[in-house]
Design a protein around this motif. Sequence first.
Motif, PDB file in Angstrom:
ATOM      1  N   ARG A  50       0.829  -1.215   0.000  1.00  0.00           N
ATOM      2  CA  ARG A  50       0.000   0.000   0.000  1.00  0.00           C
ATOM      3  C   ARG A  50       0.862   1.262   0.000  1.00  0.00           C
ATOM      4  NH1 ARG A  50      -1.848   3.864   3.034  1.00  0.00           N
ATOM      5  NH2 ARG A  50      -0.628   3.204   4.848  1.00  0.00           N
ATOM      6  N   SER A  51       1.937   1.225   0.797  1.00  0.00           N
ATOM      7  CA  SER A  51       2.794   2.406   0.927  1.00  0.00           C
ATOM      8  C   SER A  51       3.849   2.501  -0.168  1.00  0.00           C
ATOM      9  CB  SER A  51       3.492   2.391   2.299  1.00  0.00           C
ATOM     10  OG  SER A  51       2.554   2.356   3.341  1.00  0.00           O
ATOM     11  N   LYS A  52       3.898   1.475  -1.010  1.00  0.00           N
ATOM     12  CA  LYS A  52       4.856   1.425  -2.119  1.00  0.00           C
ATOM     13  C   LYS A  52       6.302   1.565  -1.644  1.00  0.00           C
ATOM     14  CE  LYS A  52       1.543   3.050  -5.585  1.00  0.00           C
ATOM     15  NZ  LYS A  52       1.291   1.671  -6.052  1.00  0.00           N
ATOM     16  N   THR A  53       6.639   0.879  -0.549  1.00  0.00           N
ATOM     17  CA  THR A  53       8.033   0.826  -0.108  1.00  0.00           C
ATOM     18  C   THR A  53       8.819  -0.016  -1.109  1.00  0.00           C
ATOM     19  OG1 THR A  53       7.702  -1.177   1.210  1.00  0.00           O
ATOM     20  CG2 THR A  53       7.278   0.934   2.305  1.00  0.00           C
ATOM     21  N   PRO A  54      10.141   0.118  -1.138  1.00  0.00           N
ATOM     22  CA  PRO A  54      10.921  -0.703  -2.074  1.00  0.00           C
ATOM     23  C   PRO A  54      10.630  -2.202  -1.924  1.00  0.00           C
ATOM     24  CG  PRO A  54      12.301   1.022  -1.157  1.00  0.00           C
ATOM     25  CD  PRO A  54      10.997   1.087  -0.419  1.00  0.00           C
ATOM     26  N   LEU A  55      10.549  -2.668  -0.684  1.00  0.00           N
ATOM     27  CA  LEU A  55      10.273  -4.077  -0.448  1.00  0.00           C
ATOM     28  C   LEU A  55       8.833  -4.415  -0.841  1.00  0.00           C
ATOM     29  CD1 LEU A  55      11.793  -6.534   0.512  1.00  0.00           C
ATOM     30  CD2 LEU A  55      11.180  -5.963   2.862  1.00  0.00           C
ATOM     31  N   GLY A  56       7.911  -3.482  -0.578  1.00  0.00           N
ATOM     32  CA  GLY A  56       6.517  -3.694  -0.954  1.00  0.00           C
ATOM     33  C   GLY A  56       6.349  -3.796  -2.462  1.00  0.00           C
ATOM     34  N   LEU A  57       7.031  -2.932  -3.214  1.00  0.00           N
ATOM     35  CA  LEU A  57       6.958  -2.979  -4.672  1.00  0.00           C
ATOM     36  C   LEU A  57       7.542  -4.278  -5.208  1.00  0.00           C
ATOM     37  CD1 LEU A  57       7.991   0.717  -5.484  1.00  0.00           C
ATOM     38  CD2 LEU A  57       5.720  -0.308  -5.776  1.00  0.00           C
ATOM     39  N   GLU A  58       8.614  -4.733  -4.566  1.00  0.00           N
ATOM     40  CA  GLU A  58       9.235  -5.998  -4.962  1.00  0.00           C
ATOM     41  C   GLU A  58       8.263  -7.164  -4.721  1.00  0.00           C
ATOM     42  OE1 GLU A  58      13.398  -8.386  -3.979  1.00  0.00           O
ATOM     43  OE2 GLU A  58      13.066  -6.384  -3.160  1.00  0.00           O
ATOM     44  N   ALA A  59       7.602  -7.127  -3.553  1.00  0.00           N
ATOM     45  CA  ALA A  59       6.654  -8.186  -3.226  1.00  0.00           C
ATOM     46  C   ALA A  59       5.452  -8.161  -4.156  1.00  0.00           C
ATOM     47  CB  ALA A  59       6.194  -8.039  -1.774  1.00  0.00           C
ATOM     48  N   GLU A  60       5.030  -6.960  -4.563  1.00  0.00           N
ATOM     49  CA  GLU A  60       3.838  -6.825  -5.403  1.00  0.00           C
ATOM     50  C   GLU A  60       4.004  -7.533  -6.744  1.00  0.00           C
ATOM     51  OE1 GLU A  60       0.610  -3.333  -6.378  1.00  0.00           O
ATOM     52  OE2 GLU A  60       2.728  -2.799  -6.293  1.00  0.00           O
ATOM     53  N   THR A  61       5.236  -7.580  -7.248  1.00  0.00           N
ATOM     54  CA  THR A  61       5.457  -8.258  -8.527  1.00  0.00           C
ATOM     55  C   THR A  61       5.141  -9.748  -8.415  1.00  0.00           C
ATOM     56  OG1 THR A  61       7.813  -8.653  -8.070  1.00  0.00           O
ATOM     57  CG2 THR A  61       7.243  -6.601  -9.197  1.00  0.00           C
ATOM     58  N   PHE A  62       5.443 -10.336  -7.249  1.00  0.00           N
ATOM     59  CA  PHE A  62       5.115 -11.756  -7.039  1.00  0.00           C
ATOM     60  C   PHE A  62       3.607 -11.942  -6.887  1.00  0.00           C
ATOM     61  CE2 PHE A  62       9.552 -11.572  -5.795  1.00  0.00           C
ATOM     62  CZ  PHE A  62      10.064 -12.758  -6.300  1.00  0.00           C
ATOM     63  N   ILE A  63       2.979 -11.048  -6.133  1.00  0.00           N
ATOM     64  CA  ILE A  63       1.545 -11.158  -5.882  1.00  0.00           C
ATOM     65  C   ILE A  63       0.763 -11.035  -7.180  1.00  0.00           C
ATOM     66  CG2 ILE A  63      -0.422 -10.079  -4.715  1.00  0.00           C
ATOM     67  CD1 ILE A  63       1.617  -9.173  -2.532  1.00  0.00           C
ATOM     68  N   ARG A  64       1.124 -10.057  -8.009  1.00  0.00           N
ATOM     69  CA  ARG A  64       0.403  -9.823  -9.263  1.00  0.00           C
ATOM     70  C   ARG A  64       0.549 -10.980 -10.232  1.00  0.00           C
ATOM     71  NH1 ARG A  64       0.965  -3.404 -10.919  1.00  0.00           N
ATOM     72  NH2 ARG A  64      -0.502  -2.632  -9.369  1.00  0.00           N
ATOM     73  N   SER A  65       1.676 -11.676 -10.161  1.00  0.00           N
ATOM     74  CA  SER A  65       1.883 -12.822 -11.060  1.00  0.00           C
ATOM     75  C   SER A  65       1.298 -14.109 -10.494  1.00  0.00           C
ATOM     76  CB  SER A  65       3.376 -13.000 -11.347  1.00  0.00           C
ATOM     77  OG  SER A  65       4.082 -13.270 -10.143  1.00  0.00           O
ATOM     78  N   GLY A  66       0.666 -13.995  -9.315  1.00  0.00           N
ATOM     79  CA  GLY A  66       0.017 -15.163  -8.727  1.00  0.00           C
ATOM     80  C   GLY A  66       0.959 -16.092  -7.996  1.00  0.00           C
ATOM     81  N   ASN A  67       2.162 -15.617  -7.699  1.00  0.00           N
ATOM     82  CA  ASN A  67       3.149 -16.447  -7.005  1.00  0.00           C
ATOM     83  C   ASN A  67       3.213 -16.095  -5.523  1.00  0.00           C
ATOM     84  OD1 ASN A  67       4.105 -17.818  -9.357  1.00  0.00           O
ATOM     85  ND2 ASN A  67       5.210 -15.951  -9.928  1.00  0.00           N
ATOM     86  N   LEU A  68       3.691 -17.050  -4.725  1.00  0.00           N
ATOM     87  CA  LEU A  68       3.890 -16.789  -3.305  1.00  0.00           C
ATOM     88  C   LEU A  68       5.073 -15.844  -3.114  1.00  0.00           C
ATOM     89  CD1 LEU A  68       3.473 -20.391  -1.811  1.00  0.00           C
ATOM     90  CD2 LEU A  68       1.843 -18.505  -1.638  1.00  0.00           C
ATOM     91  N   VAL A  69       4.949 -14.961  -2.148  1.00  0.00           N
ATOM     92  CA  VAL A  69       6.078 -14.082  -1.810  1.00  0.00           C
ATOM     93  C   VAL A  69       7.162 -14.939  -1.169  1.00  0.00           C
ATOM     94  CG1 VAL A  69       6.807 -12.102  -0.434  1.00  0.00           C
ATOM     95  CG2 VAL A  69       4.543 -12.111  -1.501  1.00  0.00           C
TER      96      VAL A  69
END
Length: 240
Positions: A50-69
């Motif tokens: 939500r806050s678009k932190t560097p780690l959050g943005l990195e994690a979002e790429t996994f979530i959007r592709s349907g993969n586990l973080v």
Amino acid sequence: MATKEFKKAARIILVGAPGVGKGTQAERLMKRYPQLSAVSSGDLLREGVRSKTPLGLEAETFIRSGNLVPDDMILRLILNELKSKRWVSSQSSVTDASPAEPSKSPSASFILDGFPRTAMQASRLDSLIPINFVVSLITPVSIILSRIASRWVHAPSGRVYNNDFNAPKAAGKDDITGEPLTKRADDDEETWKLRLRKFDETSQPLLEHYDRKGVLWTVKGGSSDEITPQLFQELESRFG
């Protein structure tokens, strides 16, 4: 409820099957012991995205592709949270050869929720920070299934009711809005039996891991009210 204070830091994990009441016990513990905080890997992940932190943005790429973080990313989220609270050194890293030296202050006490779920994840967590109290919550399967059969939800708000111990004021109606309550789509007995079997399969190695570490404690009860006093007593004997 009277509050109590710890004399040393408690780093806690609650392990229990779905429907056993982990959330209820965590809430009661934090009311009883104000020094305790909740550290939820799921909340940290959602906040990072939500806050678009560097780690959050990195994690979002996994979530959007349907993969586990990946576990490593979850560990970094947890470590960042502990560092922000100054419960571990600001120099600590997930790549360190030895675990971080945690604060001994009672105010550095926390309940870690959502991670680890497997023995392998627990081993990774060991390399990050030592957990010193793991609680295995056990309630008979028949009672868990009975709870689920009696559970109703107000879908728009997420409010949960149970006909046995938290019944709505008017049958079938949400207390706040008066709107109809519904059953969750997955709240059927066969689905829950499968979930409970899967939990048993993954949790046994996790519990054995912490048993070998000497930090596992098991409590049994047919209700949260049976379990809570036992849990309070054990915590006070260890950390009070």
